[in-house]
Design an enzyme around this catalytic site. Structure first.
Site, PDB file in Angstrom:
ATOM      1  N   ASP A  11       0.844  -1.188   0.000  1.00 56.39           N
ATOM      2  CA  ASP A  11       0.000   0.000   0.000  1.00 56.39           C
ATOM      3  C   ASP A  11       0.885   1.245   0.000  1.00 56.39           C
ATOM      4  O   ASP A  11       2.074   1.183   0.305  1.00 56.39           O
ATOM      5  CB  ASP A  11      -0.906  -0.025   1.242  1.00 56.39           C
ATOM      6  CG  ASP A  11      -1.863   1.150   1.310  1.00 56.39           C
ATOM      7  OD1 ASP A  11      -2.386   1.566   0.259  1.00 56.39           O
ATOM      8  OD2 ASP A  11      -2.081   1.655   2.423  1.00 56.39           O
ATOM      9  N   ASP A  13      -0.299   5.030   1.144  1.00 55.47           N
ATOM     10  CA  ASP A  13      -0.506   5.979   2.239  1.00 55.47           C
ATOM     11  C   ASP A  13      -0.388   5.293   3.597  1.00 55.47           C
ATOM     12  O   ASP A  13      -1.035   4.291   3.860  1.00 55.47           O
ATOM     13  CB  ASP A  13      -1.871   6.661   2.111  1.00 55.47           C
ATOM     14  CG  ASP A  13      -2.017   7.390   0.784  1.00 55.47           C
ATOM     15  OD1 ASP A  13      -1.006   7.929   0.291  1.00 55.47           O
ATOM     16  OD2 ASP A  13      -3.124   7.394   0.228  1.00 55.47           O
ATOM     17  N   ASP A 138      -2.011  -0.657   5.828  1.00 47.49           N
ATOM     18  CA  ASP A 138      -2.303  -0.115   7.154  1.00 47.49           C
ATOM     19  C   ASP A 138      -3.767  -0.269   7.529  1.00 47.49           C
ATOM     20  O   ASP A 138      -4.178   0.160   8.598  1.00 47.49           O
ATOM     21  CB  ASP A 138      -1.901   1.369   7.228  1.00 47.49           C
ATOM     22  CG  ASP A 138      -2.744   2.230   6.309  1.00 47.49           C
ATOM     23  OD1 ASP A 138      -2.771   1.943   5.093  1.00 47.49           O
ATOM     24  OD2 ASP A 138      -3.382   3.185   6.792  1.00 47.49           O
TER      25      ASP A 138
END
Length: 179
Positions: A11, A13, A138
C-alpha cells in the site's frame, strides 16, 4: 518456463507515504491544534479534530494534490529495493477512494521510488482483486477477501486493531519477509 518470484503488494498511504504527519501539520497550521507526540502517535487524527475540520481535510483529499507532497516513510525506499531481490513488488493503492489522487500519486512514486516499474503500480478500489502472495497495508479491511497473507503496517489509526501479522516499521517488514 521461467521461475517467478513471489508477489508482494504494498500500500502507499501510511505505508510508504507519511500521510499522517502531513495531515497533522496541516491541521496545526490551518486550525491551530496543539497535540503531544503521544496524541498523534496513538490516535486517528479524525478523533482529535472537530467534525468540520475533518470535512475540510476530506475536501482536500478529494482535490488530490495533497497526495503528491507526503514525506517518504523512513526506511521504505531501502527496504523495497532490498525486497525486490526476492519479490515482484507492486505498489497497490486504493486510489479510487480519491480519484483525483491518481496523477499526484504516480508522480510521487516516480520521484521517490523510480526503481519500481510503472507497470507495477496498481490504482484500485477493492484490493481482493490483487493476485499477490503478501499485502502490506495499514488497513485490515483490505485483508478481508485478499487471497494471500496480509501484513498490517502499524499506523496511529490501527494501533488498537488485533491482527496476527503486524510490523511497526520497514526493518520489521524485511525481517518478517525473510530478507
Amino acid at each position: 518456463m521461467k521461475n517467478h518470484k513471489p508477489r508482494l503488494a504494498v500500500d502507499m498511504d501510511e505505508v510508504i507515504a507519511d500521510a499522517n504527519a502531513h495531515h497533522a501539520a496541516w491541521y496545526v497550521e490551518t486550525y491551530g491544534y496543539r497535540w503531544s507526540a503521544d496524541d498523534i502517535e496513538s490516535n486517528s487524527l479524525r478523533k482529535l479534530v472537530a467534525p468540520e475540520h475533518d470535512q475540510a481535510m476530506e475536501e482536500l483529499l478529494h482535490q488530490g494534490d495533497v497526495f503528491g507532497v507526503y514525506d517518504v516513510m523512513p526506511g521504505s525506499q531501502a527496504a523495497l529495493s532490498k525486497l525486490m531481490e526476492k519479490f515482484d513488488v507492486f505498489i497497490t493503492t486504493a486510489a479510487m477512494e480519491y480519484p483525483a489522487s491518481c496523477a499526484p500519486k504516480f508522480a510521487w512514486l516516480q520521484k521517490h521510488f523510480p526503481f519500481i516499474p510503472a507497470l507495477n503500480i496498481v490504482f484500485c478500489g477493492d484490493k481482493s482483486i490483487l493476485a499477490a502472495d503478501f499485502l502490506i497495508d495499514d488497513n485490515v479491511r483490505h485483508f478481508a477477501r485478499f487471497q494471500g497473507k496480509g501484513i498490517l503496517f502499524s499506523a496511529p489509526h490501527n494501533l488498537t486493531v488485533d491482527y496476527p501479522h503486524r510490523v511497526a516499521n520497514w526493518e520489521e517488514a524485511v525481517a518478517l519477509l525473510g530478507n
